[in-house]
Scaffold this active site. Sequence first.
Site, PDB file in Angstrom:
ATOM      1  N   ASN A   1       1.203  -1.015 -12.659  1.00 26.75           N
ATOM      2  CA  ASN A   1       0.846  -0.822 -11.252  1.00 26.75           C
ATOM      3  C   ASN A   1      -0.628  -0.533 -11.039  1.00 26.75           C
ATOM      4  OD1 ASN A   1       3.429  -1.410 -10.661  1.00 26.75           O
ATOM      5  ND2 ASN A   1       4.078   0.709 -10.332  1.00 26.75           N
TER       6      ASN A   1
ATOM      7  N   CYS B   1      12.910  -7.225  -1.163  1.00 30.73           N
ATOM      8  CA  CYS B   1      13.354  -7.325  -2.565  1.00 30.73           C
ATOM      9  C   CYS B   1      14.547  -6.412  -2.739  1.00 30.73           C
ATOM     10  CB  CYS B   1      12.225  -6.965  -3.526  1.00 30.73           C
ATOM     11  SG  CYS B   1      12.028  -5.196  -3.748  1.00 30.73           S
TER      12      CYS B   1
ATOM     13  N   ASP C   1       9.917   5.637  -9.169  1.00 33.58           N
ATOM     14  CA  ASP C   1      10.086   4.737 -10.317  1.00 33.58           C
ATOM     15  C   ASP C   1      10.710   5.433 -11.521  1.00 33.58           C
ATOM     16  OD1 ASP C   1       6.961   2.908  -9.682  1.00 33.58           O
ATOM     17  OD2 ASP C   1       8.891   2.947  -8.649  1.00 33.58           O
TER      18      ASP C   1
ATOM     19  N   ARG D   1       9.487  -7.838 -16.516  1.00 33.08           N
ATOM     20  CA  ARG D   1       8.407  -7.799 -15.535  1.00 33.08           C
ATOM     21  C   ARG D   1       7.443  -6.642 -15.794  1.00 33.08           C
ATOM     22  NH1 ARG D   1      10.143  -6.565 -10.140  1.00 33.08           N
ATOM     23  NH2 ARG D   1       7.864  -6.337 -10.036  1.00 33.08           N
TER      24      ARG D   1
HETATM   25  C1  EPZ Z   1       4.026   0.546  -5.376  1.00 36.89           C
HETATM   26  O1  EPZ Z   1       4.743  -0.312  -4.481  1.00 36.89           O
HETATM   27  C2  EPZ Z   1       4.560   0.226  -6.773  1.00 36.89           C
HETATM   28  N1  EPZ Z   1       4.367  -1.178  -7.058  1.00 36.89           N
HETATM   29  C3  EPZ Z   1       6.056   0.539  -6.841  1.00 36.89           C
HETATM   30  O2  EPZ Z   1       6.489   0.350  -8.191  1.00 36.89           O
HETATM   31  C4  EPZ Z   1       6.271   2.004  -6.495  1.00 36.89           C
HETATM   32  O3  EPZ Z   1       7.648   2.265  -6.448  1.00 36.89           O
HETATM   33  C5  EPZ Z   1       5.666   2.300  -5.099  1.00 36.89           C
HETATM   34  O4  EPZ Z   1       4.271   1.941  -5.083  1.00 36.89           O
HETATM   35  C6  EPZ Z   1       5.773   3.763  -4.732  1.00 36.89           C
HETATM   36  O5  EPZ Z   1       5.198   4.551  -5.693  1.00 36.89           O
HETATM   37  C7  EPZ Z   1       3.144  -1.606  -7.455  1.00 36.89           C
HETATM   38  O6  EPZ Z   1       2.173  -0.873  -7.515  1.00 36.89           O
HETATM   39  C8  EPZ Z   1       3.031  -3.051  -7.797  1.00 36.89           C
HETATM   40  P1  EPZ Z   1       4.361   1.548  -0.954  1.00 36.89           P
HETATM   41  P2  EPZ Z   1       4.245  -0.511  -2.965  1.00 36.89           P
HETATM   42  O7  EPZ Z   1       3.472   0.659  -0.180  1.00 36.89           O
HETATM   43  O8  EPZ Z   1       2.758  -0.568  -2.933  1.00 36.89           O
HETATM   44  C9  EPZ Z   1       7.219   1.244   2.947  1.00 36.89           C
HETATM   45  C10 EPZ Z   1       7.824  -0.473  -9.949  1.00 36.89           C
HETATM   46  O9  EPZ Z   1       9.008  -0.259 -10.279  1.00 36.89           O
HETATM   47  N2  EPZ Z   1       6.072   0.538   3.538  1.00 36.89           N
HETATM   48  O10 EPZ Z   1       3.907   2.917  -1.227  1.00 36.89           O
HETATM   49  O11 EPZ Z   1       5.000  -1.619  -2.377  1.00 36.89           O
HETATM   50  C11 EPZ Z   1       7.873   0.357   1.871  1.00 36.89           C
HETATM   51  O12 EPZ Z   1       8.798  -0.511   2.420  1.00 36.89           O
HETATM   52  C12 EPZ Z   1       7.480  -0.662  -8.457  1.00 36.89           C
HETATM   53  O13 EPZ Z   1       6.883  -0.535 -10.730  1.00 36.89           O
HETATM   54  C13 EPZ Z   1       6.143   0.160   4.867  1.00 36.89           C
HETATM   55  O14 EPZ Z   1       7.133   0.421   5.556  1.00 36.89           O
HETATM   56  O15 EPZ Z   1       4.750   0.875  -2.348  1.00 36.89           O
HETATM   57  C14 EPZ Z   1       8.495   1.375   0.953  1.00 36.89           C
HETATM   58  O16 EPZ Z   1       9.751   1.737   1.447  1.00 36.89           O
HETATM   59  C15 EPZ Z   1       8.675  -0.640  -7.568  1.00 36.89           C
HETATM   60  N3  EPZ Z   1       5.089  -0.516   5.379  1.00 36.89           N
HETATM   61  C16 EPZ Z   1       7.537   2.555   1.053  1.00 36.89           C
HETATM   62  O17 EPZ Z   1       6.769   2.389   2.243  1.00 36.89           O
HETATM   63  C17 EPZ Z   1       3.971  -0.833   4.645  1.00 36.89           C
HETATM   64  O18 EPZ Z   1       3.032  -1.467   5.162  1.00 36.89           O
HETATM   65  C18 EPZ Z   1       6.603   2.678  -0.162  1.00 36.89           C
HETATM   66  O19 EPZ Z   1       5.797   1.543  -0.219  1.00 36.89           O
HETATM   67  C19 EPZ Z   1       3.923  -0.428   3.298  1.00 36.89           C
HETATM   68  C20 EPZ Z   1       4.983   0.255   2.753  1.00 36.89           C
END
Ligand code: EPZ
Length: 427
Positions: A23, A117, A308, A400
């Site tokens: 990440n 997803c 995670d 992945r």
């Molecule tokens: C990152 O995802 C990580 N992925 C995820 O790891 C991790 O679970 C997550 O951060 C939280 O720590 C990568 O870095 C590639 P968020 P990200 O934006 O950036 C909602 C793994 O297993 N949200 O903090 O997508 C969203 O739907 C993966 O390695 C909105 O609603 O996380 C989610 O419910 C899985 N609108 C929550 O916030 C937005 O514009 C957290 O999302 C953005 C997010």
Amino acid sequence: MDIIRVEGGHALGGTVSVSGAKNSALKLMAATLLTCGRTTLTNVPDIADVHVMGKVLKGIGAKIDVIDEHTLEIDTSAVDSWEAPYELVAQMRASTAVMGPLLGRFGRAKIAMPGGCNLGARKIDLHILGLETLGVSFDTDHGYIHARATEGLVGSSVALDFPSVGATENLIMAAVRAKGETIIDNAACEPEITDLATMLNEMGACVRGAGTPVVTIEGVSELHPVEHRVIGDRIEAGTFLVAGALMADAAGIEVVGFNPTHLGMVLKKLELMGVSYRRCDHGVRIRRASAFEPVDIQTLPYPGFPTDMQAQVMILSALARGGSVITENIFENRFMFASELVRMGANIRIESHHAVIHGVGNLSGAQVVAPDLRGGAALVVAGLVAEGTTEVSSIHHIDRGYEHFTEKLAALGAAVARTTVPDPVEG
Ligand code: EPZ
């Protein structure tokens, strides 16, 4: 089809080194677009998601040399497109991390709209709201988002409704090339964001406060290529620590190659569950627990308990002496692992975003399906302590984000291997 087969009951011993953080590596690769030239990234994990990000960058004109298994040289001099195609974004949502850098470089970006997803809707509304504040306008058309900063990016104050990791990263990567100052309030504080800011500052950017809820960025007109080492993967480390708490031999196992501070809340919860560990050079030595205490856990943005690690720690709760509740606050749909663990004999009831867990004496091996990346790795770990044989399918999810997962476990003494079996569907 490929599966991972695990024989339970084999003690683990020795040392395991974790790879670079998935990440972080993905965002650092995207950030190379902010400069023209050759950036060298070391300690890059050799995993499927890195390969997809490589395809995204090559698709827009970057040249990538694989210097060795963990070193990439990314030359962005000839990048001449700002489009992240559907087939790649569909494979990996993190491809949206090129949006900020492309806006920073070209003032434009065309990104396939990321679908949901297994974990939930995964919206990017906060990315869009934040970037609009920097002067970006958005249109959507035929499943694509067209982002344009016709007047150029202009620094501004952005307050995020939720400390989204992805939104914080895209905003930082756009703001480093904006005119003037940007302040991001309620920013995400994950260690991977600090790693990104460190590399950007090495490239000549001016990012302050990364890792805290308030990040200030002074835009600059140019950034230069650098050599940067990716931080160790705290989630991979946490996965091995749970395996150690379950099956380590008398001497314990050592998990190295990461900063234990990045797992503060996880280590605290493990300790409350009765697991003893001690920090060592670049890692943690952990011992098998004689019994697990039931402890309630809720997933939160960093420095809270990482979502995670939710599946992995649920194995310990499933074997604890009593009842506990795990609350998932980050993703709407991250309990599919629980139903697979129930197939292995766990006693878990899902009530909206709470998993109500009653500890059982033991787990038994079964045929299970990896629902997602972390759930898949956790099923393999559950197989280490389960009686008999566990067969995990849909292991592409695990590939992945975990490099040489079965090899690393086998080197610790686990009876685990990848194998190919006839696909029951195809008969
Ligand atoms: C990152 O995802 C990580 N992925 C995820 O790891 C991790 O679970 C997550 O951060 C939280 O720590 C990568 O870095 C590639 P968020 P990200 O934006 O950036 C909602 C793994 O297993 N949200 O903090 O997508 C969203 O739907 C993966 O390695 C909105 O609603 O996380 C989610 O419910 C899985 N609108 C929550 O916030 C937005 O514009 C957290 O999302 C953005 C997010």
